[in-house]
Design a protein around this motif. Structure first.
Motif, mmCIF file in Angstrom:
data_model
loop_
_atom_site.group_PDB
_atom_site.id
_atom_site.type_symbol
_atom_site.label_atom_id
_atom_site.label_comp_id
_atom_site.label_asym_id
_atom_site.label_seq_id
_atom_site.Cartn_x
_atom_site.Cartn_y
_atom_site.Cartn_z
ATOM 1 N N VAL A 220 0.873 -0.985 -0.002
ATOM 2 C CA VAL A 220 0.045 -0.041 0.124
ATOM 3 C C VAL A 220 0.699 1.205 0.050
ATOM 4 N N ALA A 221 1.867 1.156 0.629
ATOM 5 C CA ALA A 221 2.792 2.500 0.858
ATOM 6 C C ALA A 221 3.317 2.717 -0.454
ATOM 7 N N ARG A 222 3.824 1.590 -1.359
ATOM 8 C CA ARG A 222 4.591 1.749 -2.648
ATOM 9 C C ARG A 222 3.573 2.113 -3.640
ATOM 10 N N ALA A 223 2.137 1.684 -3.446
ATOM 11 C CA ALA A 223 1.123 2.428 -4.398
ATOM 12 C C ALA A 223 0.820 3.574 -3.968
ATOM 13 N N ALA A 224 0.893 4.041 -2.767
ATOM 14 C CA ALA A 224 0.513 5.471 -2.475
ATOM 15 C C ALA A 224 1.730 6.388 -3.254
ATOM 16 N N GLU A 225 3.010 6.059 -3.000
ATOM 17 C CA GLU A 225 3.728 6.924 -3.666
ATOM 18 C C GLU A 225 3.684 6.764 -5.170
ATOM 19 N N ARG A 226 3.377 5.840 -5.582
ATOM 20 C CA ARG A 226 2.994 5.833 -7.174
ATOM 21 C C ARG A 226 2.038 6.651 -7.486
ATOM 22 N N ILE A 227 0.937 6.785 -6.739
ATOM 23 C CA ILE A 227 -0.410 7.968 -6.892
ATOM 24 C C ILE A 227 0.004 9.313 -6.853
ATOM 25 N N VAL A 228 1.240 9.612 -5.790
ATOM 26 C CA VAL A 228 1.659 10.765 -5.858
ATOM 27 C C VAL A 228 2.652 11.127 -7.044
ATOM 28 N N LEU A 229 3.305 10.355 -7.621
ATOM 29 C CA LEU A 229 4.177 10.748 -8.643
ATOM 30 C C LEU A 229 3.336 10.991 -9.982
ATOM 31 N N ILE A 230 2.121 9.974 -9.835
ATOM 32 C CA ILE A 230 1.331 10.196 -11.061
ATOM 33 C C ILE A 230 0.693 11.548 -10.905
ATOM 34 N N GLY A 231 -0.235 11.753 -9.989
ATOM 35 C CA GLY A 231 -0.872 13.037 -9.725
ATOM 36 C C GLY A 231 -0.366 14.475 -9.813
ATOM 37 N N SER A 232 1.096 14.118 -9.466
ATOM 38 C CA SER A 232 1.716 15.621 -9.225
ATOM 39 C C SER A 232 2.050 16.005 -10.791
ATOM 40 N N GLY A 233 2.023 15.129 -11.659
ATOM 41 C CA GLY A 233 2.525 15.681 -13.073
ATOM 42 C C GLY A 233 3.849 15.264 -13.359
ATOM 43 N N LEU A 234 4.436 14.618 -12.387
ATOM 44 C CA LEU A 234 5.828 14.266 -12.629
ATOM 45 C C LEU A 234 5.804 13.040 -13.739
ATOM 46 N N ASP A 235 4.824 12.124 -13.636
ATOM 47 C CA ASP A 235 4.949 10.911 -14.097
ATOM 48 C C ASP A 235 3.442 10.694 -14.651
ATOM 49 N N PRO A 236 2.875 11.666 -15.497
ATOM 50 C CA PRO A 236 1.332 11.363 -15.535
ATOM 51 C C PRO A 236 0.831 10.008 -16.325
ATOM 52 N N LYS A 237 1.756 9.565 -17.357
ATOM 53 C CA LYS A 237 1.448 8.525 -17.640
ATOM 54 C C LYS A 237 1.888 6.904 -16.987
ATOM 55 N N SER A 238 2.418 7.219 -15.634
ATOM 56 C CA SER A 238 2.726 5.958 -15.015
ATOM 57 C C SER A 238 3.626 5.106 -15.818
ATOM 58 N N ILE A 239 4.847 5.716 -16.009
ATOM 59 C CA ILE A 239 5.946 5.003 -16.987
ATOM 60 C C ILE A 239 6.994 4.788 -16.304
ATOM 61 N N CYS A 240 7.268 5.469 -14.991
ATOM 62 C CA CYS A 240 8.410 5.400 -14.183
ATOM 63 C C CYS A 240 8.208 4.713 -12.730
ATOM 64 N N PRO A 241 8.378 3.520 -13.002
ATOM 65 C CA PRO A 241 7.988 2.460 -11.761
ATOM 66 C C PRO A 241 9.067 2.669 -10.636
ATOM 67 N N SER A 242 8.542 3.289 -9.793
ATOM 68 C CA SER A 242 9.924 3.374 -8.828
ATOM 69 C C SER A 242 9.828 1.877 -8.119
ATOM 70 N N GLU A 243 8.954 1.188 -7.942
ATOM 71 C CA GLU A 243 8.821 -0.177 -7.482
ATOM 72 C C GLU A 243 9.876 -0.870 -7.973
ATOM 73 N N VAL A 244 10.191 -0.691 -9.252
ATOM 74 C CA VAL A 244 11.395 -1.523 -9.980
ATOM 75 C C VAL A 244 12.670 -0.967 -9.241
ATOM 76 N N GLY A 245 12.869 0.165 -9.178
ATOM 77 C CA GLY A 245 14.136 0.728 -8.614
ATOM 78 C C GLY A 245 14.422 0.219 -7.230
ATOM 79 N N HIS A 246 13.088 0.388 -6.382
ATOM 80 C CA HIS A 246 13.284 -0.159 -4.966
ATOM 81 C C HIS A 246 13.718 -1.588 -4.699
ATOM 82 N N ALA A 247 13.273 -2.517 -5.641
ATOM 83 C CA ALA A 247 13.630 -3.816 -5.754
ATOM 84 C C ALA A 247 15.083 -3.818 -6.391
ATOM 85 N N GLU A 248 15.614 -3.352 -7.255
ATOM 86 C CA GLU A 248 16.667 -3.629 -7.703
ATOM 87 C C GLU A 248 17.799 -2.821 -6.787
#
Length: 299
Positions: A220-248
């Motif tokens: 849930v925490a990582r999904a919420a991070e995703r929502i902020v990144l998308i909704g802020s306009g930084l990543d409006p198309k949701s193509i920058c998956p931070s979850e991938v980076g956290h795992a890597e």
């Protein structure tokens, strides 16, 4: 929140505590680096005509990465092909992660008005597939989709073979959770001049610290991070998956950076924000590779 993390309830009117975090040493550099990386992938020629395909692939890889951090480290192709997620803890986790990445984009308009409502919805979506397993260490149905109450346990990954939780910091009491969720909600609703990375990192870190639900708090925490990144306009198309980076970056690095958030010190907070920034950049790298594969006709 942590000792120097922003607290909306105690901030004077007009004060922007998240902006203060944005000025910590090293944070502006992390923000600039993220912005340049995101701008570069959005400028890729594939994004002009095939952005929907990149978004879909990013969501799949985000789910795989988030599940891996929660102990279900499946190969990408296994995540791609599976449709039955059974009752085993790792399968339930992967299923929950996939549902969350699909749901996150549907909640953007609600987030700025009612973050707590969105978080409850995210938990309901994540835990939906685990209700049947409540008798095997899962979360009882009445505890799904709402913050935990006094005396209710946290079983981060439900299932008969539930693994050791990644985050083992002391668990705040239910009363503290309610107050801090309200404070976080007020910060989001009030808005901030802080960069999206800062807000996303604080939302992510605070939810990890609180573990407000009976299960799946990391997802849930990582999904919420995703929502902020998308909704802020930084990543409006949701193509920058931070979850991938956290795992890597790895589970150990994730926990170490989160310890910085928990410390509440300027250095610790800056380190957590920078870690989240690096995760976004690695997510960008992943989607850039997807763009290149699409361009070559290999994906």
């Amino acid at each position: 929140m942590s000792t120097t993390a922003p607290n909306a309830s105690s901030a004077p009117r007009g004060h922007d505590p998240l902006a203060t975090l944005g000025s910590l040493p090293g944070v502006p550099d992390a923000v600039d680096s993220v912005r340049k990386a995101v701008d570069a992938v959005y400028g890729h020629r594939v994004m002009r005509r095939r952005s929907n395909e990149v978004t879909s692939e990013a969501a799949l890889r985000a789910a795989r990465g988030s599940a891996a951090l929660s102990g279900a480290d499946w190969a990408l192709e296994e995540v791609r092909r599976r449709s039955d997620f059974g009752t085993a803890a790792d399968a339930l986790t992967v299923g929950a992660a996939l549902r969350l990445t699909a749901e996150a984009g549907q909640l953007l308009s609600i987030w700025r008005q009612s973050p707590v409502r969105v978080l409850a919805r995210l938990h309901l979506v994540a835990a939906g597939g685990a209700r049947a397993g409540a008798g095997d260490g899962g979360v009882a149905g009445e505890a799904v989709g709402r913050p935990r109450q006094a005396g209710e346990p946290v079983v981060e990954t439900p299932g008969p073979d539930s693994p050791k939780p990644l985050i083992e910091a002391p668990l705040p009491a239910a009363e503290e959770v309610a107050g801090r969720l309200d404070g976080l909600s007020e910060l989001v609703i009030a808005g901030s001049s802080a960069p999206a990375l800062v807000t996303a990192a604080v939302v992510h870190g605070e939810l990890l610290a609180l573990r407000p639900f009976g299960s799946y708090n990391g997802l849930v925490a990582r999904a919420a991070e995703r929502i902020v990144l998308i909704g802020s306009g930084l990543d409006p198309k949701s193509i920058c998956p931070s979850e991938v980076g956290h795992a890597e970056l790895g589970r150990a690095a994730y926990v170490a950076a989160f310890d910085g958030y928990l410390s509440g010190t300027p250095d610790g907070m800056a380190a957590w924000i920078a870690h989240c920034g690096r995760a976004v950049e690695l997510g960008v790298r992943e989607s850039t590779a997807v763009c290149e594969a699409l361009q070559r006709g290999a994906a």
